[in-house]
Design an enzyme around this catalytic site. Sequence first.
Site, PDB file in Angstrom:
ATOM      1  N   ARG A 167       0.813  -1.233   0.000  1.00  0.00           N
ATOM      2  CA  ARG A 167       0.000   0.000   0.000  1.00  0.00           C
ATOM      3  C   ARG A 167       0.846   1.284   0.000  1.00  0.00           C
ATOM      4  NH1 ARG A 167      -2.848  -3.596   3.302  1.00  0.00           N
ATOM      5  NH2 ARG A 167      -4.904  -4.139   2.473  1.00  0.00           N
TER       6      ARG A 167
ATOM      7  N   LYS B   4       2.526  11.255 -10.433  1.00  0.00           N
ATOM      8  CA  LYS B   4       1.598  10.425 -11.198  1.00  0.00           C
ATOM      9  C   LYS B   4       2.334   9.184 -11.683  1.00  0.00           C
ATOM     10  CE  LYS B   4      -1.341  12.153 -14.247  1.00  0.00           C
ATOM     11  NZ  LYS B   4      -1.936  13.027 -15.280  1.00  0.00           N
TER      12      LYS B   4
ATOM     13  N   GLU C  78       7.614  18.548 -24.417  1.00  0.00           N
ATOM     14  CA  GLU C  78       7.062  18.825 -23.087  1.00  0.00           C
ATOM     15  C   GLU C  78       7.585  20.153 -22.539  1.00  0.00           C
ATOM     16  OE1 GLU C  78       4.748  17.583 -21.339  1.00  0.00           O
ATOM     17  OE2 GLU C  78       4.327  15.638 -22.252  1.00  0.00           O
TER      18      GLU C  78
ATOM     19  N   LYS D 255       5.986  22.523 -13.701  1.00  0.00           N
ATOM     20  CA  LYS D 255       5.291  21.336 -13.207  1.00  0.00           C
ATOM     21  C   LYS D 255       5.219  21.330 -11.689  1.00  0.00           C
ATOM     22  CE  LYS D 255       4.299  16.607 -14.117  1.00  0.00           C
ATOM     23  NZ  LYS D 255       4.533  15.410 -14.934  1.00  0.00           N
TER      24      LYS D 255
ATOM     25  N   GLU E 165      -5.138  16.087  -9.732  1.00  0.00           N
ATOM     26  CA  GLU E 165      -5.755  16.479 -11.001  1.00  0.00           C
ATOM     27  C   GLU E 165      -7.234  16.802 -10.851  1.00  0.00           C
ATOM     28  OE1 GLU E 165      -4.231  15.132 -15.243  1.00  0.00           O
ATOM     29  OE2 GLU E 165      -5.687  13.712 -14.454  1.00  0.00           O
TER      30      GLU E 165
ATOM     31  N   ARG F 152      -4.243  20.955 -12.351  1.00  0.00           N
ATOM     32  CA  ARG F 152      -3.275  20.043 -12.966  1.00  0.00           C
ATOM     33  C   ARG F 152      -3.680  19.628 -14.376  1.00  0.00           C
ATOM     34  NH1 ARG F 152       0.181  15.326  -9.973  1.00  0.00           N
ATOM     35  NH2 ARG F 152       1.312  14.606 -11.806  1.00  0.00           N
TER      36      ARG F 152
ATOM     37  N   ASN G 162      -2.188  18.633 -19.424  1.00  0.00           N
ATOM     38  CA  ASN G 162      -2.634  17.745 -20.488  1.00  0.00           C
ATOM     39  C   ASN G 162      -2.838  18.478 -21.815  1.00  0.00           C
ATOM     40  OD1 ASN G 162      -2.829  15.170 -19.172  1.00  0.00           O
ATOM     41  ND2 ASN G 162      -4.547  15.992 -18.012  1.00  0.00           N
TER      42      ASN G 162
ATOM     43  N   HIS H 224      -2.468  16.637 -25.080  1.00  0.00           N
ATOM     44  CA  HIS H 224      -2.344  15.216 -24.791  1.00  0.00           C
ATOM     45  C   HIS H 224      -3.547  14.371 -25.205  1.00  0.00           C
ATOM     46  CE1 HIS H 224       1.264  16.347 -22.782  1.00  0.00           C
ATOM     47  NE2 HIS H 224       1.459  15.159 -22.258  1.00  0.00           N
TER      48      HIS H 224
ATOM     49  N   HIS I  50      -2.337  11.060 -26.964  1.00  0.00           N
ATOM     50  CA  HIS I  50      -2.537   9.704 -26.462  1.00  0.00           C
ATOM     51  C   HIS I  50      -3.272   8.847 -27.488  1.00  0.00           C
ATOM     52  CE1 HIS I  50      -2.031  10.905 -21.956  1.00  0.00           C
ATOM     53  NE2 HIS I  50      -0.878  10.735 -22.575  1.00  0.00           N
TER      54      HIS I  50
ATOM     55  N   HIS J 130       6.621   9.715 -27.430  1.00  0.00           N
ATOM     56  CA  HIS J 130       5.572  10.488 -26.756  1.00  0.00           C
ATOM     57  C   HIS J 130       5.651  11.967 -27.142  1.00  0.00           C
ATOM     58  CE1 HIS J 130       2.839  11.863 -23.632  1.00  0.00           C
ATOM     59  NE2 HIS J 130       3.778  12.663 -23.163  1.00  0.00           N
TER      60      HIS J 130
END
Length: 358
Positions: free
Chosen positions: A119, A141, A183, A225, A235, A239, A243, A246, A250, A262
């Site tokens: 956990r 993330k 990026e 960031k 998010e 946040r 994206n 993106h 994606h 990417h």
Amino acid sequence: MTSTRITVKGDRPYDVVVGTGVLAELPGLFGAGVHTVAVVHPAGLPEIARPVCGVLRSAGYTVVELPVPDGESAKSVEVAAELWSAFGRYGVTRSDAVVGVGGGATTDLAGFAAATWLRGVEVVQMPTTLLGMVDAAVGGKTGINTAEGKNLVGAFHPPAGVLCDLATLVSVPRDDYVAGLAEIIKGGFIADPTILLLIEDDPEGARLPEGRHTRALIERKIQVKADVVGADLRESGLREILNYGHTLAHAIERVEDYHIRHGEAVSIGMVYAAELSRLAGHAGADLVERTRSILTSVGLPTAYRREAWPELRDHMRVDKKNRGAKRRFVILDDVAKVTRLEDPPEELLEAAYGQIAR
């Protein structure tokens, strides 16, 4: 040259250390009580893990080396399960730690394995690619891919620290390095216009690890960031601006079965988002022109296959930003002025794609 420390604030603040030849600072990023460190690294690049393991052993840690597949193929539930089994075999306890050494795919996987083992155990990220340094390894993330899409399975798990040794960038293949610039450029468009000015001042230098603005570009993007994720780890609002570009990116990665870098997909996605911003009445043509100009100047792609639209459209329906049946896009009113486009009509999405199709 001395290192720079950029603090990511929030409930569990941590530092991102940036500098050349700063590997010796790695042990200082662990919390107290760590005994065993599992070092996750690409199997094809053992040379990047060897000095990391040496520094950790010299600092008194018991080190376990865990090679994983290279690139996006590492981000699967099968590979994650292999790591969990290894953690069990080698006795990684809740007070121990994981280190992710490599590109963004490796740090994503290492972070996810750490987040889900017992956990949650401590993770320190050591990205060795430009993309990893300025994006994937910072922010907490973590995730793996499934047949349905990229990063749809994951967890928010902030690292104990991030070490960006700029010396590792010298060995990054040129095309991979350039792809990572996407990026950085995204950070300029959503939050820090100085990034764009630095690239426009010396686009050829931006393509090189030894470029005169390289360190400034990296540190500025990390700061962008850090500011965003420090205010919104999960998010829930702010946040989402990360994206930008993106949603289409994606989808392109899915169509290409992840055989596209990417950053190249993000580059195309940013041009699409700029066109969508313009056609929706939010941004002017100058934003689109500047987007294309900057991306082209460093050698990034700005167009994609016309016939791919139906498949891309279907993939965009499965996106983390969507809410129920409503699609959401991050767009711009202007540079550093981000907004969201809620459930745009199909004709608008297709028209924007028509502007980047070839």
